[in-house]
Design a protein around this motif. Structure first.
Motif, PDB file in Angstrom:
ATOM      1  N   LYS A 180      18.374  -5.818 104.893  1.00 15.85           N
ATOM      2  CA  LYS A 180      16.943  -5.511 104.972  1.00 15.85           C
ATOM      3  C   LYS A 180      16.703  -4.026 104.707  1.00 15.85           C
ATOM      4  CE  LYS A 180      15.635  -9.171 108.225  1.00 15.85           C
ATOM      5  NZ  LYS A 180      15.104  -9.494 109.579  1.00 15.85           N
ATOM      6  N   LEU A 181      17.480  -3.190 105.353  1.00 15.02           N
ATOM      7  CA  LEU A 181      17.308  -1.748 105.165  1.00 15.02           C
ATOM      8  C   LEU A 181      17.639  -1.338 103.736  1.00 15.02           C
ATOM      9  CD1 LEU A 181      18.809  -0.472 108.548  1.00 15.02           C
ATOM     10  CD2 LEU A 181      16.393  -0.525 107.895  1.00 15.02           C
ATOM     11  N   ALA A 182      18.626  -1.994 103.132  1.00 16.95           N
ATOM     12  CA  ALA A 182      18.977  -1.675 101.745  1.00 16.95           C
ATOM     13  C   ALA A 182      17.827  -2.016 100.805  1.00 16.95           C
ATOM     14  CB  ALA A 182      20.241  -2.428 101.336  1.00 16.95           C
ATOM     15  N   TYR A 183      17.172  -3.148 101.020  1.00 21.79           N
ATOM     16  CA  TYR A 183      16.036  -3.517 100.174  1.00 21.79           C
ATOM     17  C   TYR A 183      14.859  -2.571 100.383  1.00 21.79           C
ATOM     18  CZ  TYR A 183      17.779  -7.936  98.245  1.00 21.79           C
ATOM     19  OH  TYR A 183      18.479  -8.872  97.530  1.00 21.79           O
ATOM     20  N   LEU A 184      14.613  -2.192 101.623  1.00 19.45           N
ATOM     21  CA  LEU A 184      13.519  -1.248 101.888  1.00 19.45           C
ATOM     22  C   LEU A 184      13.802   0.095 101.234  1.00 19.45           C
ATOM     23  CD1 LEU A 184      12.792  -2.115 105.635  1.00 19.45           C
ATOM     24  CD2 LEU A 184      11.416  -2.755 103.645  1.00 19.45           C
ATOM     25  N   ASP A 185      15.049   0.529 101.277  1.00 18.83           N
ATOM     26  CA  ASP A 185      15.423   1.778 100.607  1.00 18.83           C
ATOM     27  C   ASP A 185      15.235   1.664  99.097  1.00 18.83           C
ATOM     28  OD1 ASP A 185      16.076   2.925 103.025  1.00 18.83           O
ATOM     29  OD2 ASP A 185      18.248   2.663 102.794  1.00 18.83           O
ATOM     30  N   LEU A 186      15.553   0.497  98.549  1.00 21.56           N
ATOM     31  CA  LEU A 186      15.408   0.289  97.112  1.00 21.56           C
ATOM     32  C   LEU A 186      13.934   0.325  96.710  1.00 21.56           C
ATOM     33  CD1 LEU A 186      16.641  -0.403  94.349  1.00 21.56           C
ATOM     34  CD2 LEU A 186      16.536  -2.826  95.014  1.00 21.56           C
ATOM     35  N   LEU A 187      13.085  -0.309  97.502  1.00 19.71           N
ATOM     36  CA  LEU A 187      11.647  -0.266  97.210  1.00 19.71           C
ATOM     37  C   LEU A 187      11.140   1.172  97.233  1.00 19.71           C
ATOM     38  CD1 LEU A 187      10.292  -3.327  99.232  1.00 19.71           C
ATOM     39  CD2 LEU A 187      10.320  -3.080  96.745  1.00 19.71           C
ATOM     40  N   GLU A 188      11.594   1.943  98.211  1.00 24.88           N
ATOM     41  CA  GLU A 188      11.163   3.340  98.285  1.00 24.88           C
ATOM     42  C   GLU A 188      11.648   4.127  97.065  1.00 24.88           C
ATOM     43  OE1 GLU A 188      12.301   7.212 100.945  1.00 24.88           O
ATOM     44  OE2 GLU A 188      11.433   5.498 102.017  1.00 24.88           O
ATOM     45  N   ALA A 189      12.905   3.947  96.710  1.00 29.36           N
ATOM     46  CA  ALA A 189      13.465   4.680  95.576  1.00 29.36           C
ATOM     47  C   ALA A 189      12.696   4.383  94.290  1.00 29.36           C
ATOM     48  CB  ALA A 189      14.945   4.326  95.401  1.00 29.36           C
ATOM     49  N   GLU A 190      12.376   3.114  94.066  1.00 25.80           N
ATOM     50  CA  GLU A 190      11.682   2.756  92.828  1.00 25.80           C
ATOM     51  C   GLU A 190      10.208   3.151  92.865  1.00 25.80           C
ATOM     52  OE1 GLU A 190      12.596  -0.876  90.961  1.00 25.80           O
ATOM     53  OE2 GLU A 190      14.755  -0.559  91.142  1.00 25.80           O
ATOM     54  N   LEU A 191       9.616   3.176  94.047  1.00 26.32           N
ATOM     55  CA  LEU A 191       8.260   3.709  94.164  1.00 26.32           C
ATOM     56  C   LEU A 191       8.238   5.173  93.742  1.00 26.32           C
ATOM     57  CD1 LEU A 191       5.294   3.378  95.104  1.00 26.32           C
ATOM     58  CD2 LEU A 191       6.070   4.017  97.393  1.00 26.32           C
ATOM     59  N   LEU A 192       9.331   5.869  94.024  1.00 24.18           N
ATOM     60  CA  LEU A 192       9.436   7.289  93.681  1.00 24.18           C
ATOM     61  C   LEU A 192       9.987   7.511  92.270  1.00 24.18           C
ATOM     62  CD1 LEU A 192      10.768   8.624  97.102  1.00 24.18           C
ATOM     63  CD2 LEU A 192       8.448   8.802  96.189  1.00 24.18           C
ATOM     64  N   GLY A 193      10.138   6.433  91.507  1.00 23.59           N
ATOM     65  CA  GLY A 193      10.530   6.572  90.105  1.00 23.59           C
ATOM     66  C   GLY A 193      11.999   6.452  89.812  1.00 23.59           C
ATOM     67  N   LYS A 194      12.797   6.054  90.803  1.00 24.19           N
ATOM     68  CA  LYS A 194      14.250   5.965  90.620  1.00 24.19           C
ATOM     69  C   LYS A 194      14.665   4.524  90.347  1.00 24.19           C
ATOM     70  CE  LYS A 194      14.588   9.772  93.900  1.00 24.19           C
ATOM     71  NZ  LYS A 194      14.985  10.165  95.281  1.00 24.19           N
ATOM     72  N   GLY A 195      14.194   3.979  89.217  1.00 24.14           N
ATOM     73  CA  GLY A 195      14.541   2.613  88.848  1.00 24.14           C
ATOM     74  C   GLY A 195      13.314   1.780  88.548  1.00 24.14           C
ATOM     75  N   ASP A 196      13.567   0.642  87.901  1.00 23.93           N
ATOM     76  CA  ASP A 196      12.459  -0.234  87.472  1.00 23.93           C
ATOM     77  C   ASP A 196      12.779  -1.708  87.689  1.00 23.93           C
ATOM     78  OD1 ASP A 196      10.595   1.762  86.208  1.00 23.93           O
ATOM     79  OD2 ASP A 196      12.371   2.139  84.982  1.00 23.93           O
ATOM     80  N   SER A 197      13.568  -2.030  88.690  1.00 23.94           N
ATOM     81  CA  SER A 197      13.978  -3.421  88.889  1.00 23.94           C
ATOM     82  C   SER A 197      13.084  -4.191  89.856  1.00 23.94           C
ATOM     83  CB  SER A 197      15.428  -3.469  89.388  1.00 23.94           C
ATOM     84  OG  SER A 197      15.529  -2.886  90.685  1.00 23.94           O
ATOM     85  N   GLN A 198      12.282  -3.486  90.657  1.00 21.31           N
ATOM     86  CA  GLN A 198      11.463  -4.136  91.681  1.00 21.31           C
ATOM     87  C   GLN A 198       9.988  -4.073  91.279  1.00 21.31           C
ATOM     88  OE1 GLN A 198      13.263  -5.704  94.103  1.00 21.31           O
ATOM     89  NE2 GLN A 198      14.982  -4.879  92.896  1.00 21.31           N
ATOM     90  N   ALA A 199       9.464  -5.211  90.885  1.00 20.83           N
ATOM     91  CA  ALA A 199       8.141  -5.256  90.255  1.00 20.83           C
ATOM     92  C   ALA A 199       7.051  -4.644  91.125  1.00 20.83           C
ATOM     93  CB  ALA A 199       7.782  -6.693  89.901  1.00 20.83           C
ATOM     94  N   GLU A 200       7.067  -4.940  92.422  1.00 21.86           N
ATOM     95  CA  GLU A 200       5.998  -4.448  93.293  1.00 21.86           C
ATOM     96  C   GLU A 200       6.007  -2.929  93.385  1.00 21.86           C
ATOM     97  OE1 GLU A 200       6.386  -8.689  94.246  1.00 21.86           O
ATOM     98  OE2 GLU A 200       7.828  -7.060  93.968  1.00 21.86           O
ATOM     99  N   ALA A 201       7.194  -2.343  93.440  1.00 20.31           N
ATOM    100  CA  ALA A 201       7.297  -0.888  93.521  1.00 20.31           C
ATOM    101  C   ALA A 201       6.858  -0.243  92.214  1.00 20.31           C
ATOM    102  CB  ALA A 201       8.730  -0.482  93.854  1.00 20.31           C
ATOM    103  N   VAL A 202       7.272  -0.816  91.101  1.00 25.05           N
ATOM    104  CA  VAL A 202       6.916  -0.262  89.795  1.00 25.05           C
ATOM    105  C   VAL A 202       5.415  -0.366  89.560  1.00 25.05           C
ATOM    106  CG1 VAL A 202       7.237  -0.513  87.307  1.00 25.05           C
ATOM    107  CG2 VAL A 202       9.206  -0.747  88.844  1.00 25.05           C
TER     108      VAL A 202
END
Length: 292
Positions: A57-79
């Motif tokens: 769970k924490l890993a997914y939340l971290d991933l959403l945060e990272a992609e919200l900040l522009g570090k990746g494009d794999s999570q549609a909601e964050a992008v």
């Protein structure tokens, strides 16, 4: 890796206790609001997921945060939210704040007192209201009333779902000291009907929440945007009705949610009330002072 979207519960903005980007809100704001909602809903569903480990769970939340900040494009909601915010030159501060609350949901299962619950609301609920105000260009002077409304909505939800949260997630938002003062046990939340001691605790917390909602009442006329004021007035009407139910009913065995007809009635009541308040305000402003 499974995407965050695949972990969604299926709940949408139409299933909330309050309107989300309803027809009342100006169309130019709806896409951004829905992008924010879907990001938050995805993160919430991850934190509440029944089978994911806390580490995942924490890993997914971290991933959403990272992609919200522009570090990746794999999570549609964050992008999607990242792009929507960029179009309006808005920072992601409120979405980042909400992620703090969802990390708390993963790691914190009990709350000692009211202040701890309000601290949780500072990250779980208040950023949502502040985001809406920022979207509409409102002053930060409106944040205090908005914070009270959002905290009231959040605690209403905690009280409505107290049994389900305990049974499904072993999560208890009711303050430990309030349970103790009423002579109630956490385990009573797993019963089909609340004993009198638990009801005393729940009704007392609902009364305290009603005080929060009283503090939020000026918000609908504090905001400059008329349509936003209407939406807030509707939300306030929903919250007021729900807290009145929670003050007298047992959420373990009785209905404490609004049905479709009630939602419609309180929506119309909120709209009419807000329109009248605005009209009175305009007349008061335009009326010449005595002796002028």
């Amino acid at each position: 890796m499974t995407t965050a979207n695949e972990l969604r519960s299926g709940k949408t903005h139409r299933d909330e206790n309050f309107p989300v980007a309803s027809w009342i809100i100006h169309p130019r704001h709806r896409a951004l609001i829905l992008a924010f909602y879907n990001f938050v809903r995805t993160a919430d569903d991850i934190a509440d997921h029944p089978t994911l480990s806390a580490t995942d769970k924490l890993a997914y939340l971290d991933l959403l945060e990272a992609e919200l900040l522009g570090k990746g494009d794999s999570q549609a909601e964050a992008v999607r939210l990242r792009h929507a915010l960029a179009e309006r030159a808005m920072p992601p501060r409120h979405a980042l704040d909400v992620l703090i609350a969802f990390r708390m949901d993963v790691s914190k299962l009990r709350y000692e007192n009211w202040d701890e619950v309000i601290h949780y609301c500072r990250y779980s609920a208040m950023p949502v209201g502040r985001f809406m105000l920022d979207v509409h260009g409102e002053s930060t002077s409106t944040w205090a009333a908005s914070d009270a409304l959002c905290a009231g909505l959040q605690i209403n939800n905690h009280l409505q779902d107290c049994g389900k949260d305990y049974r499904n997630l072993n999560r208890v938002y009711l303050p430990r000291d309030a349970l103790e003062a009423a002579g109630a046990s956490v385990e009573a939340l797993g019963l089909g009907k609340a004993p009198s001691s638990l009801l005393t605790c729940l009704h007392g917390l609902a009364a305290r929440t009603e005080t929060l909602l009283d503090e939020s009442r000026p918000l609908s006329v504090e905001v400059r945007d008329f349509r936003l004021g209407l939406e807030i007035s509707v939300i306030q009407a929903f919250a007021d009705r729900i807290v009145r139910l929670l003050k007298v009913r047992d959420p373990l065995s009785e209905r404490v949610h609004l049905g479709p007809l009630e939602l419609l009635a309180f929506s119309l009541g909120g709209i009419v009330g807000q329109t009248a308040r605005r009209a009175v305000g305009r007349r008061a402003v335009s009326k010449p002072a005595a002796g002028a």
